[in-house]
Design a protein around this motif. Structure first.
Motif, PDB file in Angstrom:
ATOM      1  N   GLY A  15      32.438  48.313  43.125  1.00  0.00           N
ATOM      2  CA  GLY A  15      33.092  46.942  42.975  1.00  0.00           C
ATOM      3  C   GLY A  15      34.441  46.911  42.604  1.00  0.00           C
ATOM      4  O   GLY A  15      34.757  48.149  42.344  1.00  0.00           O
ATOM      5  N   ILE A  16      35.036  45.814  42.615  1.00  0.00           N
ATOM      6  CA  ILE A  16      36.383  45.648  42.182  1.00  0.00           C
ATOM      7  C   ILE A  16      36.382  45.668  40.520  1.00  0.00           C
ATOM      8  O   ILE A  16      35.883  44.599  40.025  1.00  0.00           O
ATOM      9  CB  ILE A  16      37.132  44.503  42.874  1.00  0.00           C
ATOM     10  CG1 ILE A  16      36.752  44.227  44.284  1.00  0.00           C
ATOM     11  CG2 ILE A  16      38.324  44.297  42.550  1.00  0.00           C
ATOM     12  CD1 ILE A  16      37.579  45.542  44.933  1.00  0.00           C
ATOM     13  N   LEU A  17      37.272  46.598  40.112  1.00  0.00           N
ATOM     14  CA  LEU A  17      37.574  46.341  38.705  1.00  0.00           C
ATOM     15  C   LEU A  17      38.942  45.752  38.342  1.00  0.00           C
ATOM     16  O   LEU A  17      39.898  46.284  38.796  1.00  0.00           O
ATOM     17  CB  LEU A  17      37.531  47.834  37.883  1.00  0.00           C
ATOM     18  CG  LEU A  17      36.293  48.667  38.009  1.00  0.00           C
ATOM     19  CD1 LEU A  17      36.646  49.917  37.708  1.00  0.00           C
ATOM     20  CD2 LEU A  17      35.162  48.115  37.446  1.00  0.00           C
ATOM     21  N   GLU A  18      38.980  44.381  37.693  1.00  0.00           N
ATOM     22  CA  GLU A  18      40.267  43.532  37.892  1.00  0.00           C
ATOM     23  C   GLU A  18      40.309  43.171  36.200  1.00  0.00           C
ATOM     24  O   GLU A  18      39.383  42.503  36.039  1.00  0.00           O
ATOM     25  CB  GLU A  18      40.142  42.706  38.604  1.00  0.00           C
ATOM     26  CG  GLU A  18      41.440  41.947  38.621  1.00  0.00           C
ATOM     27  CD  GLU A  18      41.368  40.821  39.548  1.00  0.00           C
ATOM     28  OE1 GLU A  18      40.502  40.449  40.136  1.00  0.00           O
ATOM     29  OE2 GLU A  18      42.433  39.865  39.708  1.00  0.00           O
ATOM     30  N   PRO A  19      41.052  43.580  35.418  1.00  0.00           N
ATOM     31  CA  PRO A  19      42.231  44.689  35.688  1.00  0.00           C
ATOM     32  C   PRO A  19      41.463  46.068  35.481  1.00  0.00           C
ATOM     33  O   PRO A  19      40.901  46.015  34.555  1.00  0.00           O
ATOM     34  CB  PRO A  19      43.169  44.578  34.839  1.00  0.00           C
ATOM     35  CG  PRO A  19      42.668  43.654  33.687  1.00  0.00           C
ATOM     36  CD  PRO A  19      41.656  42.909  34.139  1.00  0.00           C
ATOM     37  N   GLY A  20      41.930  46.986  36.252  1.00  0.00           N
ATOM     38  CA  GLY A  20      41.265  48.310  36.118  1.00  0.00           C
ATOM     39  C   GLY A  20      42.126  49.373  35.711  1.00  0.00           C
ATOM     40  O   GLY A  20      43.430  49.038  35.671  1.00  0.00           O
ATOM     41  N   VAL A  21      41.617  50.599  35.184  1.00  0.00           N
ATOM     42  CA  VAL A  21      42.417  51.938  34.955  1.00  0.00           C
ATOM     43  C   VAL A  21      41.994  52.923  35.733  1.00  0.00           C
ATOM     44  O   VAL A  21      40.782  53.210  35.930  1.00  0.00           O
ATOM     45  CB  VAL A  21      42.160  51.766  33.352  1.00  0.00           C
ATOM     46  CG1 VAL A  21      43.079  53.001  32.985  1.00  0.00           C
ATOM     47  CG2 VAL A  21      42.604  50.533  32.566  1.00  0.00           C
ATOM     48  N   VAL A  22      43.066  53.620  36.196  1.00  0.00           N
ATOM     49  CA  VAL A  22      42.586  54.815  36.850  1.00  0.00           C
ATOM     50  C   VAL A  22      43.174  56.015  36.213  1.00  0.00           C
ATOM     51  O   VAL A  22      44.734  56.047  36.019  1.00  0.00           O
ATOM     52  CB  VAL A  22      42.775  54.865  38.105  1.00  0.00           C
ATOM     53  CG1 VAL A  22      42.562  56.219  38.862  1.00  0.00           C
ATOM     54  CG2 VAL A  22      42.125  53.828  39.001  1.00  0.00           C
ATOM     55  N   LEU A  23      42.839  57.161  35.552  1.00  0.00           N
ATOM     56  CA  LEU A  23      43.359  57.963  34.926  1.00  0.00           C
ATOM     57  C   LEU A  23      43.194  59.263  35.694  1.00  0.00           C
ATOM     58  O   LEU A  23      42.258  59.902  36.353  1.00  0.00           O
ATOM     59  CB  LEU A  23      42.451  58.258  33.462  1.00  0.00           C
ATOM     60  CG  LEU A  23      42.948  59.065  32.474  1.00  0.00           C
ATOM     61  CD1 LEU A  23      44.327  58.743  32.021  1.00  0.00           C
ATOM     62  CD2 LEU A  23      42.127  59.344  31.088  1.00  0.00           C
TER      63      LEU A  23
END
Ligand SMILES: [Zn+2]
Length: 385
Positions: A15-23
């Motif tokens: 699903g959508i992560l909001e706000p999300g983080v991609v490391l």
């Protein structure tokens, strides 16, 4: 690079992560999480993605070129450089039917580029589309240059390409194509039906031999009639076949796109551009090898009106899936990234934002226009850079 994208709407399989983080660490994604669960570690570069969509990079398994550059030949290097501006992080360099003597000269040039590719989108291999097609469904291709498919013919192409042919579109009803199909599968070449006038039953038999994909569904194939379902009917009826779909809004009516998506689901639909070498260029007259093509700013056609590849790149098709067809961004992302990755054997590395996957990322604005593109951990393109 070690970097972190923060604040965007991050599209993951769950699903959508909001706000999300991609490391990102090196070439890979090391973590994907909601902002409240993952604080950026100290010392990493922070990319602010607030208000943007963060998606797996688009993957185009059927593209002939863009902006005046042809995948067939040394122009492939410029295609690699140019694609990230359209959110594309990986692709299959796709050929067209040309006279044999030209194919013999151009495919080794493609192999030379692939031996030492420039920075840009990752080319996953060569997709041979022609000359093993049906004269009854040639599309723009000149049937005079068609050749029968055989094991020896595949060997010849692989020799020219230094082994980088990994997808082949052909008409299974022509020559020894059916007998050749197990050899394609053995050699890790994805067999793709296309430019074919086959009937439903022959496609069923081809599926039993390993057929797994269809080139630009509805275009250049026998259509669906309720007493003769043709290739189009077989593509919709048989779950083993992944259906490529040109999403430019000209090759396939939005209503027919909905029919296809209802039949296949997003997990069986592979968005492609089929972009011509002059895709994205202004209106005018261009030459594509021996073909003279007229571009009107939205389509490219031969003089008789036959569509000659597409004028739009994959990001445009992605927006059309949302705006014309009514998919949500997560669904459209499956068609533009996840399905194409799986369909060419890269489903365990590309096409999704997951820890351990290649850091191939398209950052799009609120209206889904590309802003920033990352390929295997490197920022390769930025809007207004
Ligand atoms: Zn094509």
């Amino acid at each position: 690079m070690a970097a972190v994208l923060v604040g965007g709407k991050v599209c993951t399989p769950e699903g959508i992560l909001e706000p999300g983080v991609v490391l990102i660490e090196g070439e890979n994604i090391s973590a994907v999480a909601h902002e409240r669960q993952l604080q950026p570690p100290p010392g990493v570069e922070i990319v602010d993605a607030a208000g943007s969509w963060v998606l797996p990079g688009f993957i185009d398994v059927h593209i002939h070129g863009l902006l005046g550059h042809d995948c067939m030949g040394l122009g492939l290097a410029d295609v690699i450089r140019g694609l990230p501006a359209f959110g594309v992080t990986a692709f299959m360099a796709t050929t067209v039917t040309r006279p044999a003597v030209e194919i013999d000269a151009l495919i080794p040039q493609m192999a030379a580029v692939l031996a030492d590719p420039p920075s840009g989108a990752r080319c996953l291999g060569i997709h041979v589309e022609g000359p093993h097609l049906s004269p009854k469904r040639p599309g723009m291709a000149n049937p005079e240059w068609f050749l029968p498919l055989s094991c020896a013919e595949l060997d010849r192409f692989q020799e020219l390409a230094a082994g980088s042919v990994s997808m082949l579109t052909f008409a299974p009803e022509e020559g020894a194509a059916m007998e050749t199909m197990p050899y394609l599968v053995e050699n890790d070449v994805v067999p793709v039906i296309g430019h074919s006038d086959a009937d439903f039953e022959l496609v069923e038999r081809a599926v039993a031999l390993g057929l797994s994909q269809a080139t630009h569904t509805f275009n250049a194939m026998s259509p669906l009639h309720h007493r003769a379902p043709g290739v189009a009917g077989a593509v919709m009826a048989l779950p083993q076949i992944v259906a490529q779909l040109i999403g430019d809004g000209h090759h396939v009516h939005a209503g027919a796109m909905k029919v296809l998506l209802n039949a296949k689901g997003v997990e069986g639909t592979c968005l492609i551009s089929d972009a011509a070498p002059f895709a994205g260029l202004p209106a005018g007259e261009y030459r594509w090898g021996e073909y003279r093509v007229l571009v009107d700013g939205e389509t490219s056609r031969l003089a008789d009106g036959t569509l000659a590849g597409a004028h739009a790149l994959l990001d445009s098709g992605f927006r059309n899936l949302i705006n014309l067809v009514g998919l949500n961004p997560a669904e459209a992302s499956q068609c533009a990234s996840t399905v194409p990755a799986k369909s060419v054997g890269f489903g365990d590395r590309k096409g999704q934002l997951l820890p351990g996957y290649d850091a191939d990322i398209a950052v799009l604005d609120a209206d889904f226009w590309p802003q920033l593109t990352i390929v295997e951990g490197d920022v390769v393109w930025r809007a207004h850079a």
